[in-house]
Write a protein that holds these residues in place. Sequence first.
Motif, PDB file in Angstrom:
ATOM      1  N   LEU A 132       0.695 -54.124  -5.498  1.00  0.00           N
ATOM      2  CA  LEU A 132      -0.992 -54.988  -5.667  1.00  0.00           C
ATOM      3  C   LEU A 132      -1.782 -54.876  -6.971  1.00  0.00           C
ATOM      4  CD1 LEU A 132      -1.363 -55.753  -1.671  1.00  0.00           C
ATOM      5  CD2 LEU A 132      -0.121 -57.649  -4.006  1.00  0.00           C
ATOM      6  N   VAL A 133      -1.687 -54.062  -7.245  1.00  0.00           N
ATOM      7  CA  VAL A 133      -3.003 -53.580  -7.867  1.00  0.00           C
ATOM      8  C   VAL A 133      -1.921 -53.889  -9.827  1.00  0.00           C
ATOM      9  CG1 VAL A 133      -4.139 -52.069  -9.747  1.00  0.00           C
ATOM     10  CG2 VAL A 133      -4.776 -52.023  -7.046  1.00  0.00           C
ATOM     11  N   VAL A 134      -0.922 -53.294  -9.617  1.00  0.00           N
ATOM     12  CA  VAL A 134      -0.089 -53.764 -11.323  1.00  0.00           C
ATOM     13  C   VAL A 134       0.582 -55.111 -11.270  1.00  0.00           C
ATOM     14  CG1 VAL A 134       2.298 -53.538 -12.033  1.00  0.00           C
ATOM     15  CG2 VAL A 134       1.027 -51.336 -11.035  1.00  0.00           C
ATOM     16  N   TRP A 135       0.359 -55.724 -10.356  1.00  0.00           N
ATOM     17  CA  TRP A 135       1.180 -57.338 -10.391  1.00  0.00           C
ATOM     18  C   TRP A 135      -0.075 -58.188 -10.513  1.00  0.00           C
ATOM     19  CZ3 TRP A 135      -1.599 -60.488  -7.222  1.00  0.00           C
ATOM     20  CH2 TRP A 135      -1.328 -62.500  -7.480  1.00  0.00           C
TER      21      TRP A 135
ATOM     22  N   GLN B 229     -11.601 -56.758  -2.918  1.00  0.00           N
ATOM     23  CA  GLN B 229     -13.082 -58.331  -2.585  1.00  0.00           C
ATOM     24  C   GLN B 229     -11.639 -58.786  -1.802  1.00  0.00           C
ATOM     25  OE1 GLN B 229     -16.377 -58.229  -2.077  1.00  0.00           O
ATOM     26  NE2 GLN B 229     -17.054 -56.659  -3.429  1.00  0.00           N
ATOM     27  N   LEU B 230     -10.951 -58.953  -2.283  1.00  0.00           N
ATOM     28  CA  LEU B 230      -9.696 -59.961  -1.884  1.00  0.00           C
ATOM     29  C   LEU B 230      -9.071 -59.638  -0.293  1.00  0.00           C
ATOM     30  CD1 LEU B 230      -8.127 -62.454  -2.327  1.00  0.00           C
ATOM     31  CD2 LEU B 230      -6.099 -60.561  -2.907  1.00  0.00           C
TER      32      LEU B 230
ATOM     33  N   LEU C 294      -4.041 -61.366   4.390  1.00  0.00           N
ATOM     34  CA  LEU C 294      -3.249 -62.130   3.885  1.00  0.00           C
ATOM     35  C   LEU C 294      -1.937 -61.166   3.313  1.00  0.00           C
ATOM     36  CD1 LEU C 294      -2.902 -63.966   1.869  1.00  0.00           C
ATOM     37  CD2 LEU C 294      -4.165 -62.154   0.187  1.00  0.00           C
ATOM     38  N   PHE C 295      -2.259 -60.555   3.698  1.00  0.00           N
ATOM     39  CA  PHE C 295      -0.772 -59.251   3.860  1.00  0.00           C
ATOM     40  C   PHE C 295      -0.412 -58.179   5.018  1.00  0.00           C
ATOM     41  CE2 PHE C 295      -2.351 -59.571  -0.834  1.00  0.00           C
ATOM     42  CZ  PHE C 295      -1.249 -59.315  -1.244  1.00  0.00           C
TER      43      PHE C 295
ATOM     44  N   PRO D 203      -7.256 -51.781   1.528  1.00  0.00           N
ATOM     45  CA  PRO D 203      -7.242 -51.108  -0.157  1.00  0.00           C
ATOM     46  C   PRO D 203      -9.078 -50.512  -0.122  1.00  0.00           C
ATOM     47  CG  PRO D 203      -6.868 -52.866  -0.950  1.00  0.00           C
ATOM     48  CD  PRO D 203      -7.108 -52.989   0.809  1.00  0.00           C
ATOM     49  N   ALA D 204      -9.005 -48.575  -0.995  1.00  0.00           N
ATOM     50  CA  ALA D 204     -10.233 -47.975  -0.746  1.00  0.00           C
ATOM     51  C   ALA D 204     -11.774 -48.747  -0.863  1.00  0.00           C
ATOM     52  CB  ALA D 204      -9.945 -46.544  -1.066  1.00  0.00           C
TER      53      ALA D 204
END
Length: 50
Positions: free
Chosen positions: A5-8, A29-30, A37-38, A47-48
């Motif tokens: 997701l970070v790469v995207w 933050q998302l 969401l996912f 995510p950390a």
Amino acid sequence: MNDALVVWARRKYKKLERHKTKAIRWLGQLAKNLPKLFVHWRLGILPAAG
């Protein structure tokens, strides 16, 4: 999965393109604002950063 997701996000949003840590924080933050969401976020794999 969160790494993908970070790469995207870095590809999609120009402001994150050259800033990996900024993209990780953005994803954190998302996840904080929209934890359902996912599917893997619903299972508790968040995510950390954030």
